[in-house]
Write a protein that holds these residues in place. Structure first.
Motif, PDB file in Angstrom:
ATOM      1  N   PRO A  19       0.824  -1.217   0.000  1.00 35.44           N
ATOM      2  CA  PRO A  19       0.000   0.000   0.000  1.00 35.44           C
ATOM      3  C   PRO A  19       0.857   1.266   0.000  1.00 35.44           C
ATOM      4  N   GLU A  20       0.352   2.282  -0.636  1.00 40.66           N
ATOM      5  CA  GLU A  20       1.074   3.553  -0.738  1.00 40.66           C
ATOM      6  C   GLU A  20       1.379   4.149   0.632  1.00 40.66           C
ATOM      7  N   TRP A  21       0.439   4.029   1.573  1.00 42.77           N
ATOM      8  CA  TRP A  21       0.628   4.634   2.899  1.00 42.77           C
ATOM      9  C   TRP A  21       1.827   4.041   3.632  1.00 42.77           C
ATOM     10  N   LYS A  22       2.159   2.787   3.341  1.00 41.83           N
ATOM     11  CA  LYS A  22       3.258   2.132   4.058  1.00 41.83           C
ATOM     12  C   LYS A  22       4.618   2.735   3.698  1.00 41.83           C
ATOM     13  N   LYS A  23       4.695   3.440   2.574  1.00 44.01           N
ATOM     14  CA  LYS A  23       5.950   4.103   2.206  1.00 44.01           C
ATOM     15  C   LYS A  23       6.315   5.211   3.189  1.00 44.01           C
ATOM     16  N   TRP A  24       5.323   5.677   3.969  1.00 43.59           N
ATOM     17  CA  TRP A  24       5.534   6.788   4.893  1.00 43.59           C
ATOM     18  C   TRP A  24       5.409   6.367   6.346  1.00 43.59           C
ATOM     19  N   ASP A  25       4.659   5.336   6.609  1.00 42.95           N
ATOM     20  CA  ASP A  25       4.453   4.876   7.978  1.00 42.95           C
ATOM     21  C   ASP A  25       5.446   3.756   8.295  1.00 42.95           C
ATOM     22  N   ALA A  26       6.570   4.143   8.862  1.00 42.45           N
ATOM     23  CA  ALA A  26       7.611   3.194   9.273  1.00 42.45           C
ATOM     24  C   ALA A  26       7.878   2.129   8.204  1.00 42.45           C
TER      25      ALA A  26
ATOM     26  N   PHE B 279      10.456   0.879   7.233  1.00 41.00           N
ATOM     27  CA  PHE B 279      11.564   0.015   7.635  1.00 41.00           C
ATOM     28  C   PHE B 279      11.083  -1.119   8.535  1.00 41.00           C
ATOM     29  N   GLU B 280       9.830  -1.063   8.972  1.00 42.87           N
ATOM     30  CA  GLU B 280       9.243  -2.126   9.798  1.00 42.87           C
ATOM     31  C   GLU B 280       8.503  -3.124   8.899  1.00 42.87           C
ATOM     32  N   PRO B 281       8.493  -4.402   9.269  1.00 43.71           N
ATOM     33  CA  PRO B 281       7.802  -5.397   8.441  1.00 43.71           C
ATOM     34  C   PRO B 281       6.297  -5.108   8.333  1.00 43.71           C
ATOM     35  N   TYR B 282       5.757  -5.430   7.195  1.00 42.07           N
ATOM     36  CA  TYR B 282       4.331  -5.295   6.930  1.00 42.07           C
ATOM     37  C   TYR B 282       3.898  -6.535   6.155  1.00 42.07           C
ATOM     38  N   THR B 283       2.763  -7.076   6.508  1.00 41.59           N
ATOM     39  CA  THR B 283       2.215  -8.224   5.795  1.00 41.59           C
ATOM     40  C   THR B 283       0.731  -7.993   5.571  1.00 41.59           C
ATOM     41  N   SER B 284       0.328  -8.067   4.326  1.00 39.46           N
ATOM     42  CA  SER B 284      -1.096  -7.973   4.033  1.00 39.46           C
ATOM     43  C   SER B 284      -1.775  -9.233   4.556  1.00 39.46           C
ATOM     44  N   MET B 285      -3.098  -9.194   4.603  1.00 40.01           N
ATOM     45  CA  MET B 285      -3.831 -10.384   5.038  1.00 40.01           C
ATOM     46  C   MET B 285      -5.168 -10.451   4.340  1.00 40.01           C
ATOM     47  N   THR B 286      -5.720 -11.635   4.308  1.00 40.74           N
ATOM     48  CA  THR B 286      -7.047 -11.817   3.741  1.00 40.74           C
ATOM     49  C   THR B 286      -8.074 -11.220   4.698  1.00 40.74           C
ATOM     50  N   TYR B 287      -9.265 -10.991   4.176  1.00 38.03           N
ATOM     51  CA  TYR B 287     -10.320 -10.467   5.036  1.00 38.03           C
ATOM     52  C   TYR B 287     -10.650 -11.468   6.139  1.00 38.03           C
ATOM     53  N   GLU B 288     -10.582 -12.734   5.844  1.00 43.75           N
ATOM     54  CA  GLU B 288     -10.851 -13.769   6.848  1.00 43.75           C
ATOM     55  C   GLU B 288      -9.842 -13.699   7.989  1.00 43.75           C
ATOM     56  N   GLN B 289      -8.573 -13.481   7.665  1.00 40.57           N
ATOM     57  CA  GLN B 289      -7.555 -13.320   8.700  1.00 40.57           C
ATOM     58  C   GLN B 289      -7.798 -12.042   9.499  1.00 40.57           C
ATOM     59  N   PHE B 290      -8.126 -10.974   8.795  1.00 43.68           N
ATOM     60  CA  PHE B 290      -8.370  -9.682   9.436  1.00 43.68           C
ATOM     61  C   PHE B 290      -9.546  -9.771  10.410  1.00 43.68           C
ATOM     62  N   ILE B 291     -10.612 -10.393   9.995  1.00 43.75           N
ATOM     63  CA  ILE B 291     -11.829 -10.427  10.816  1.00 43.75           C
ATOM     64  C   ILE B 291     -11.601 -11.210  12.109  1.00 43.75           C
TER      65      ILE B 291
ATOM     66  N   MET C 294      17.177  10.908  17.045  1.00 37.20           N
ATOM     67  CA  MET C 294      18.227   9.896  17.035  1.00 37.20           C
ATOM     68  C   MET C 294      18.727   9.803  15.592  1.00 37.20           C
ATOM     69  N   ARG C 295      19.945  10.198  15.401  1.00 38.78           N
ATOM     70  CA  ARG C 295      20.472  10.346  14.057  1.00 38.78           C
ATOM     71  C   ARG C 295      20.833   9.010  13.415  1.00 38.78           C
ATOM     72  N   LYS C 296      20.445   8.906  12.156  1.00 38.52           N
ATOM     73  CA  LYS C 296      20.802   7.784  11.279  1.00 38.52           C
ATOM     74  C   LYS C 296      20.592   6.419  11.933  1.00 38.52           C
ATOM     75  N   CYS C 297      19.423   6.209  12.477  1.00 41.97           N
ATOM     76  CA  CYS C 297      19.142   4.909  13.103  1.00 41.97           C
ATOM     77  C   CYS C 297      18.023   4.138  12.394  1.00 41.97           C
ATOM     78  N   ARG C 298      17.477   4.684  11.320  1.00 42.53           N
ATOM     79  CA  ARG C 298      16.429   4.014  10.544  1.00 42.53           C
ATOM     80  C   ARG C 298      16.933   3.803   9.126  1.00 42.53           C
ATOM     81  N   LEU C 299      17.166   2.549   8.777  1.00 38.35           N
ATOM     82  CA  LEU C 299      17.667   2.205   7.449  1.00 38.35           C
ATOM     83  C   LEU C 299      16.492   1.843   6.549  1.00 38.35           C
ATOM     84  N   HIS C 300      16.390   2.567   5.420  1.00 34.31           N
ATOM     85  CA  HIS C 300      15.315   2.310   4.462  1.00 34.31           C
ATOM     86  C   HIS C 300      15.853   2.492   3.048  1.00 34.31           C
TER      87      HIS C 300
END
Length: 185
Positions: A33-40, A42-54, A154-160
């Motif tokens: 998703p486009e929003w994930k480019k701005w919201d951390a 550098f942190e893992p993100y995994t999409s999920m099915t609606y069944e998993q989400f619910i 905190m300087r230079k502590c997020r690698l992306h």
């Protein structure tokens, strides 16, 4: 005006069960998703099915620490908070506007202002804050518009994508909030 659409009302409130499908579509349906480019990003993100989400619906629905942002009654984003250290009332908050169509429109600033008002009104907090990264310049500007102070960098502590960015912590004390908003109460 927002992309030809008149913004009539921005509200924040707990998410209801009949809004869960829309929340899933906005937040966890897409692999990249486009929003994930701005919201951390550098942190893992995994999409999920609606069944998993619910299966996790209780985390998202009718919660005090997770609310939706609504524009003209349509869910466009979310707000949250979590305890950094509850015993000392150290609370951190977050905001996501999922659809890029709503970025740079002032919606996030207004919603976060409403969230801060809510948190200070409902809890005996001394301070609220958030952590972002230097690559998300819009979030830093929102904090500045709301009168927040950059409390730590905190300087230079997020690698992306092979580039190091700073981690930025912004905060606001209750008395600062009350002082800057006393003409509105």
């Amino acid at each position: 005006m927002l992309g030809g659409m008149k913004v009539q009302e921005i509200i924040i409130r707990p998410v209801k069960e009949d809004e869960l499908y829309r929340l899933w579509e906005l937040s966890l349906k897409e692999d990249y998703p486009e929003w994930k480019k701005w919201d951390a990003p550098f942190e893992p993100y995994t999409s999920m099915t609606y069944e998993q989400f619910i299966q996790k619906k209780d985390y998202f629905m009718n919660q005090e620490d997770f609310w939706g942002i609504y524009v003209n009654d349509d869910l466009v984003g979310s707000l949250c908070y979590y305890w950094e250290h509850e015993a000392s009332l150290w609370l951190e908050m977050g905001i996501l506007i999922y659809d890029p169509m709503f970025w740079n429109s002032g919606i996030g600033t207004k919603a976060l202002k409403m969230w801060i008002d809510h948190l200070f009104h409902e809890m005996p907090l001394i301070r609220v804050g958030f952590t972002t990264w230097s690559g998300n310049e819009r979030m830093v500007k929102v904090g500045e518009k709301l009168g927040m102070t950059m409390e730590a960098r905190m300087r230079k502590c997020r690698l992306h994508n092979g580039v190091y960015y700073d981690s930025i912590r912004m905060g606001l004390l209750r008395e600062e909030w009350e002082e800057q908003n006393e003409s509105f109460t």
